[in-house]
Design a protein around this motif. Structure first.
Motif, PDB file in Angstrom:
ATOM      1  N   PHE A  39       0.853  -1.183   0.000  1.00  0.00           N
ATOM      2  CA  PHE A  39       0.000   0.000   0.000  1.00  0.00           C
ATOM      3  C   PHE A  39       0.890   1.235   0.000  1.00  0.00           C
ATOM      4  O   PHE A  39       1.891   1.285   0.731  1.00  0.00           O
ATOM      5  CB  PHE A  39      -0.922   0.021   1.218  1.00  0.00           C
ATOM      6  CG  PHE A  39      -2.009  -1.018   1.167  1.00  0.00           C
ATOM      7  CD1 PHE A  39      -3.146  -0.808   0.409  1.00  0.00           C
ATOM      8  CD2 PHE A  39      -1.885  -2.204   1.876  1.00  0.00           C
ATOM      9  CE1 PHE A  39      -4.158  -1.764   0.361  1.00  0.00           C
ATOM     10  CE2 PHE A  39      -2.877  -3.163   1.829  1.00  0.00           C
ATOM     11  CZ  PHE A  39      -4.026  -2.952   1.065  1.00  0.00           C
ATOM     12  N   ALA A  40       0.538   2.222  -0.786  1.00  0.00           N
ATOM     13  CA  ALA A  40       1.381   3.409  -0.928  1.00  0.00           C
ATOM     14  C   ALA A  40       1.521   4.183   0.375  1.00  0.00           C
ATOM     15  O   ALA A  40       2.513   4.886   0.587  1.00  0.00           O
ATOM     16  CB  ALA A  40       0.820   4.324  -2.021  1.00  0.00           C
ATOM     17  N   ASP A  41       0.533   4.066   1.279  1.00  0.00           N
ATOM     18  CA  ASP A  41       0.582   4.810   2.542  1.00  0.00           C
ATOM     19  C   ASP A  41       1.026   3.942   3.716  1.00  0.00           C
ATOM     20  O   ASP A  41       0.779   4.287   4.873  1.00  0.00           O
ATOM     21  CB  ASP A  41      -0.796   5.413   2.843  1.00  0.00           C
ATOM     22  CG  ASP A  41      -1.882   4.345   2.927  1.00  0.00           C
ATOM     23  OD1 ASP A  41      -1.606   3.178   2.568  1.00  0.00           O
ATOM     24  OD2 ASP A  41      -3.006   4.683   3.349  1.00  0.00           O
ATOM     25  N   ASP A  42       1.690   2.827   3.442  1.00  0.00           N
ATOM     26  CA  ASP A  42       2.154   1.926   4.504  1.00  0.00           C
ATOM     27  C   ASP A  42       3.442   2.478   5.118  1.00  0.00           C
ATOM     28  O   ASP A  42       4.536   2.320   4.559  1.00  0.00           O
ATOM     29  CB  ASP A  42       2.389   0.528   3.939  1.00  0.00           C
ATOM     30  CG  ASP A  42       2.635  -0.504   5.035  1.00  0.00           C
ATOM     31  OD1 ASP A  42       2.816  -0.109   6.207  1.00  0.00           O
ATOM     32  OD2 ASP A  42       2.646  -1.714   4.724  1.00  0.00           O
ATOM     33  N   LEU A 137      14.899   1.029  -0.296  1.00  0.00           N
ATOM     34  CA  LEU A 137      15.760   0.165  -1.098  1.00  0.00           C
ATOM     35  C   LEU A 137      15.205  -0.041  -2.507  1.00  0.00           C
ATOM     36  O   LEU A 137      15.944   0.001  -3.491  1.00  0.00           O
ATOM     37  CB  LEU A 137      15.933  -1.196  -0.405  1.00  0.00           C
ATOM     38  CG  LEU A 137      17.003  -2.117  -0.982  1.00  0.00           C
ATOM     39  CD1 LEU A 137      18.383  -1.483  -0.857  1.00  0.00           C
ATOM     40  CD2 LEU A 137      16.985  -3.464  -0.246  1.00  0.00           C
ATOM     41  N   CYS A 138      13.905  -0.254  -2.602  1.00  0.00           N
ATOM     42  CA  CYS A 138      13.298  -0.562  -3.903  1.00  0.00           C
ATOM     43  C   CYS A 138      13.016   0.687  -4.738  1.00  0.00           C
ATOM     44  O   CYS A 138      13.259   0.698  -5.948  1.00  0.00           O
ATOM     45  CB  CYS A 138      12.007  -1.352  -3.685  1.00  0.00           C
ATOM     46  SG  CYS A 138      11.058  -1.688  -5.193  1.00  0.00           S
ATOM     47  N   ARG A 139      12.472   1.718  -4.077  1.00  0.00           N
ATOM     48  CA  ARG A 139      12.018   2.914  -4.787  1.00  0.00           C
ATOM     49  C   ARG A 139      11.075   2.520  -5.928  1.00  0.00           C
ATOM     50  O   ARG A 139      11.380   2.716  -7.119  1.00  0.00           O
ATOM     51  CB  ARG A 139      13.202   3.717  -5.324  1.00  0.00           C
ATOM     52  CG  ARG A 139      14.125   4.206  -4.219  1.00  0.00           C
ATOM     53  CD  ARG A 139      15.323   4.952  -4.738  1.00  0.00           C
ATOM     54  NE  ARG A 139      16.229   5.323  -3.666  1.00  0.00           N
ATOM     55  CZ  ARG A 139      17.391   5.942  -3.837  1.00  0.00           C
ATOM     56  NH1 ARG A 139      17.779   6.276  -5.069  1.00  0.00           N
ATOM     57  NH2 ARG A 139      18.159   6.233  -2.812  1.00  0.00           N
ATOM     58  N   PRO A 140       9.945   1.953  -5.554  1.00  0.00           N
ATOM     59  CA  PRO A 140       9.063   1.353  -6.568  1.00  0.00           C
ATOM     60  C   PRO A 140       8.416   2.374  -7.498  1.00  0.00           C
ATOM     61  O   PRO A 140       8.111   3.502  -7.110  1.00  0.00           O
ATOM     62  CB  PRO A 140       7.997   0.648  -5.712  1.00  0.00           C
ATOM     63  CG  PRO A 140       7.962   1.437  -4.445  1.00  0.00           C
ATOM     64  CD  PRO A 140       9.376   1.889  -4.200  1.00  0.00           C
ATOM     65  N   ILE A 141       8.231   1.937  -8.736  1.00  0.00           N
ATOM     66  CA  ILE A 141       7.517   2.725  -9.737  1.00  0.00           C
ATOM     67  C   ILE A 141       6.286   1.923 -10.146  1.00  0.00           C
ATOM     68  O   ILE A 141       6.395   0.920 -10.861  1.00  0.00           O
ATOM     69  CB  ILE A 141       8.396   3.007 -10.965  1.00  0.00           C
ATOM     70  CG1 ILE A 141       9.677   3.741 -10.547  1.00  0.00           C
ATOM     71  CG2 ILE A 141       7.628   3.804 -12.014  1.00  0.00           C
ATOM     72  CD1 ILE A 141      10.646   3.967 -11.690  1.00  0.00           C
ATOM     73  N   LEU A 151      -7.321  -1.001  -6.982  1.00  0.00           N
ATOM     74  CA  LEU A 151      -7.923  -0.892  -5.652  1.00  0.00           C
ATOM     75  C   LEU A 151      -6.995  -0.257  -4.622  1.00  0.00           C
ATOM     76  O   LEU A 151      -7.317  -0.223  -3.440  1.00  0.00           O
ATOM     77  CB  LEU A 151      -8.361  -2.276  -5.170  1.00  0.00           C
ATOM     78  CG  LEU A 151      -9.412  -2.982  -6.039  1.00  0.00           C
ATOM     79  CD1 LEU A 151      -9.723  -4.364  -5.474  1.00  0.00           C
ATOM     80  CD2 LEU A 151     -10.680  -2.136  -6.133  1.00  0.00           C
ATOM     81  N   GLY A 152      -5.845   0.230  -5.038  1.00  0.00           N
ATOM     82  CA  GLY A 152      -4.916   0.866  -4.117  1.00  0.00           C
ATOM     83  C   GLY A 152      -3.840  -0.047  -3.574  1.00  0.00           C
ATOM     84  O   GLY A 152      -2.890   0.418  -2.949  1.00  0.00           O
ATOM     85  N   TYR A 153      -4.013  -1.344  -3.815  1.00  0.00           N
ATOM     86  CA  TYR A 153      -2.974  -2.312  -3.424  1.00  0.00           C
ATOM     87  C   TYR A 153      -2.086  -2.538  -4.637  1.00  0.00           C
ATOM     88  O   TYR A 153      -2.495  -3.145  -5.630  1.00  0.00           O
ATOM     89  CB  TYR A 153      -3.616  -3.617  -2.967  1.00  0.00           C
ATOM     90  CG  TYR A 153      -2.625  -4.674  -2.514  1.00  0.00           C
ATOM     91  CD1 TYR A 153      -1.828  -4.479  -1.397  1.00  0.00           C
ATOM     92  CD2 TYR A 153      -2.504  -5.874  -3.218  1.00  0.00           C
ATOM     93  CE1 TYR A 153      -0.928  -5.443  -0.984  1.00  0.00           C
ATOM     94  CE2 TYR A 153      -1.615  -6.844  -2.812  1.00  0.00           C
ATOM     95  CZ  TYR A 153      -0.826  -6.629  -1.691  1.00  0.00           C
ATOM     96  OH  TYR A 153       0.075  -7.599  -1.289  1.00  0.00           O
ATOM     97  N   ILE A 154      -0.850  -2.040  -4.556  1.00  0.00           N
ATOM     98  CA  ILE A 154       0.053  -2.030  -5.706  1.00  0.00           C
ATOM     99  C   ILE A 154       0.714  -3.405  -5.844  1.00  0.00           C
ATOM    100  O   ILE A 154       1.520  -3.810  -5.010  1.00  0.00           O
ATOM    101  CB  ILE A 154       1.126  -0.938  -5.560  1.00  0.00           C
ATOM    102  CG1 ILE A 154       0.476   0.395  -5.185  1.00  0.00           C
ATOM    103  CG2 ILE A 154       1.937  -0.823  -6.833  1.00  0.00           C
ATOM    104  CD1 ILE A 154      -0.525   0.891  -6.185  1.00  0.00           C
TER     105      ILE A 154
END
Length: 280
Positions: A39-42, A137-141, A151-154
């Motif tokens: 989740f982006a806000d985790d 570490l990941c810096r996800p895109i 649904l907001g779960y990436i």
């Protein structure tokens, strides 16, 4: 015939140990952990990446060296006091009782350690929980066009930083193998010293050593949280797994009852009183 039995016993012990060690090695070398989303806000995944204080190699080396030294010294002293199982002949070679006892004890400890590590690492790869430093570490895109992220779960994303090895380790948070192995070693040592490390020179020396081993395992677990390598729940479950394996391996595989574990609830035979002299 007795010599042949001992050789077959040693060979079979090593074969069983390899049967556990090979799947563990294959898991670490070739398996790919489950790719869990986020989740982006985790906020629990936003801690900065840090170098760990205690590496796996260092912990394993210290743990095995600690148990080997403890067992060899204890069995040697017991042998000198006449409490050993006696000498053994293996293929014409005379093996002292303390050496044979040390082999069996260290062998059982090693087997338990392999089983414990296989258990926790299998859980790591199946669950694939992200470590607390995932974002750093990941810096996800995220893939904005993927329906998996609606649904907001990436779930569809790519990492813009870190190496392939780091990205694999990033998904192996639950449970903590460090905490599990440290607690397993501490519990095995505590039980072993309780049964065999008997010295009347001090009432508290044995218990002080047991407490020191427990505190060392506790510190290993805490360091994993401080180093942002695990969530606190990862360490908690690791402790529980290590405790369970340490107790089960010692009690049901090493079987301390054959070493004369004291049984304070049993009373000895009643003292024989002199028979009264019959009057004539």
């Amino acid at each position: 015939m007795a010599v042949d039995k001992l050789i077959w016993k040693i060979a079979l012990d090593f074969f069983v140990l390899l049967c556990v060690a090979f799947p563990l090695l294959g898991l670490l070398l070739w398996a790919e952990p489950y790719h869990r989303g986020y989740f982006a806000d985790d906020d629990s995944l936003r801690l900065p990446y840090k170098q760990q204080q205690i590496s796996e190699v260092l912990l394993a080396a210290l743990g095995f060296a600690f148990i080997i030294v403890t067992v060899v010294v204890t069995e040697f002293v017991r042998d000198k006091r006449g409490n050993s199982v006696g000498e053994k002949f293996v293929n014409g070679w005379l093996v002292p009782g303390w050496a044979w006892e040390s082999y069996e004890t260290v062998g059982v400890y090693t087997f338990g350690a392999a089983c414990q590590q296989l258990t926790v690492n299998a859980a790591k790869y199946v669950i694939g929980r992200l470590r607390p430093h995932f974002f750093d570490l990941c810096r996800p895109i995220p893939n904005s066009s993927s329906p998996l992220n609606e649904l907001g779960y990436i779930q569809a994303y790519t990492c813009s930083g870190a190496s392939a090895a780091q990205l694999k380790e990033m998904r192996l948070s639950f449970p903590s193998a460090h905490a599990s192995y440290a607690m397993y070693t501490a519990i095995f040592f505590i039980f072993y010293i309780q049964v065999k490390g008997k010295w009347r020179g001090s009432k508290l020396l044995r218990h002080g050593c047991q407490f020191a081993a427990l505190i060392a395992a506790w510190y290993v677990g805490l360091s994993r949280v401080v180093d942002h390598m695990h969530h606190w729940s990862d360490v908690t479950v690791g402790f529980l797994v290590g405790f369970a394996f340490g107790a089960i391996v010692f009690v049901y595989i090493l079987k301390p009852k054959k070493y004369g574990m004291p049984r304070s609830w049993e009373t000895g035979p009643p003292e024989m009183l002199p028979q009264p002299v019959m009057s004539r």
